[in-house]
Design a protein around this motif. Structure first.
Motif, PDB file in Angstrom:
ATOM      1  N   THR A  30     -46.733  -6.618 -64.524  1.00 49.19           N
ATOM      2  CA  THR A  30     -46.447  -8.037 -64.748  1.00 49.19           C
ATOM      3  C   THR A  30     -45.924  -8.697 -63.474  1.00 49.19           C
ATOM      4  N   TRP A  32     -46.739  -7.749 -60.372  1.00 50.82           N
ATOM      5  CA  TRP A  32     -47.914  -7.926 -59.519  1.00 50.82           C
ATOM      6  C   TRP A  32     -48.727  -9.142 -59.955  1.00 50.82           C
ATOM      7  N   GLN A  33     -48.833  -9.337 -61.268  1.00 53.35           N
ATOM      8  CA  GLN A  33     -49.591 -10.478 -61.782  1.00 53.35           C
ATOM      9  C   GLN A  33     -48.931 -11.793 -61.354  1.00 53.35           C
ATOM     10  N   LYS A  34     -47.610 -11.853 -61.398  1.00 53.57           N
ATOM     11  CA  LYS A  34     -46.902 -13.047 -60.947  1.00 53.57           C
ATOM     12  C   LYS A  34     -47.100 -13.277 -59.448  1.00 53.57           C
ATOM     13  N   PHE A  36     -49.659 -12.256 -57.583  1.00 54.72           N
ATOM     14  CA  PHE A  36     -51.041 -12.628 -57.274  1.00 54.72           C
ATOM     15  C   PHE A  36     -51.414 -14.014 -57.792  1.00 54.72           C
ATOM     16  N   LYS A  37     -50.633 -14.569 -58.718  1.00 57.43           N
ATOM     17  CA  LYS A  37     -50.901 -15.919 -59.212  1.00 57.43           C
ATOM     18  C   LYS A  37     -50.055 -16.981 -58.521  1.00 57.43           C
ATOM     19  N   SER A  38     -49.304 -16.606 -57.518  1.00 52.36           N
ATOM     20  CA  SER A  38     -48.466 -17.574 -56.819  1.00 52.36           C
ATOM     21  C   SER A  38     -49.315 -18.505 -55.953  1.00 52.36           C
ATOM     22  N   ARG A  39     -48.729 -19.631 -55.563  1.00 52.60           N
ATOM     23  CA  ARG A  39     -49.451 -20.616 -54.766  1.00 52.60           C
ATOM     24  C   ARG A  39     -49.775 -20.101 -53.368  1.00 52.60           C
ATOM     25  N   VAL A  41     -50.418 -17.007 -52.453  1.00 52.51           N
ATOM     26  CA  VAL A  41     -51.562 -16.095 -52.531  1.00 52.51           C
ATOM     27  C   VAL A  41     -52.843 -16.872 -52.807  1.00 52.51           C
ATOM     28  N   GLN A  42     -52.772 -17.915 -53.631  1.00 54.41           N
ATOM     29  CA  GLN A  42     -53.954 -18.743 -53.893  1.00 54.41           C
ATOM     30  C   GLN A  42     -54.421 -19.441 -52.621  1.00 54.41           C
TER      31      GLN A  42
END
Length: 113
Positions: A30, A32-34, A36-39, A41-42
């Protein structure tokens, strides 16, 4: 070591550290998911393809340069030992550095893929 090979070696060390960090299971999925979904990383993903292609081209050029240097210094038997007795050691030193640079660039290219 010149500046370009120091940068490639630092990049190789960073790649190895990142791969080892991703292999250690101390961070929960969870988390790692947070991450990878951060701004941030985007944003990195948006420009990542261009960066990756440029990086691969630079590493390929450095790999070809190191291979060219190995071919250049691989002819150590053409040195006249009567005029310069230290020439063989000098050529072997240059050949060693060229081989080291080839390994550094090759491993960096392998890990980047």
């Amino acid at each position: 070591m010149s500046l370009q090979w120091t940068a490639v070696a630092a990049f190789l060390y960073a790649e190895v550290f990142l791969v080892l960090l991703l292999c250690i299971p101390f961070i929960s999925p969870t988390r790692w998911q947070k991450i990878f979904k951060s701004r941030l990383v985007q944003l990195a993903v948006a420009y990542g393809n261009t960066f990756f292609v440029v990086l691969i081209v630079i590493l390929l050029l450095l790999l070809l340069d190191a291979f060219r240097e190995i071919q250049k210094y691989g002819v150590g038997e053409q040195v006249d030992l009567k005029n310069n007795p230290i020439a063989v050691e000098h050529i072997h030193m240059k050949l060693f550095r060229a081989q080291r640079n080839l390994y550094i660039a090759g491993f960096s290219l392998l890990l980047s893929l």
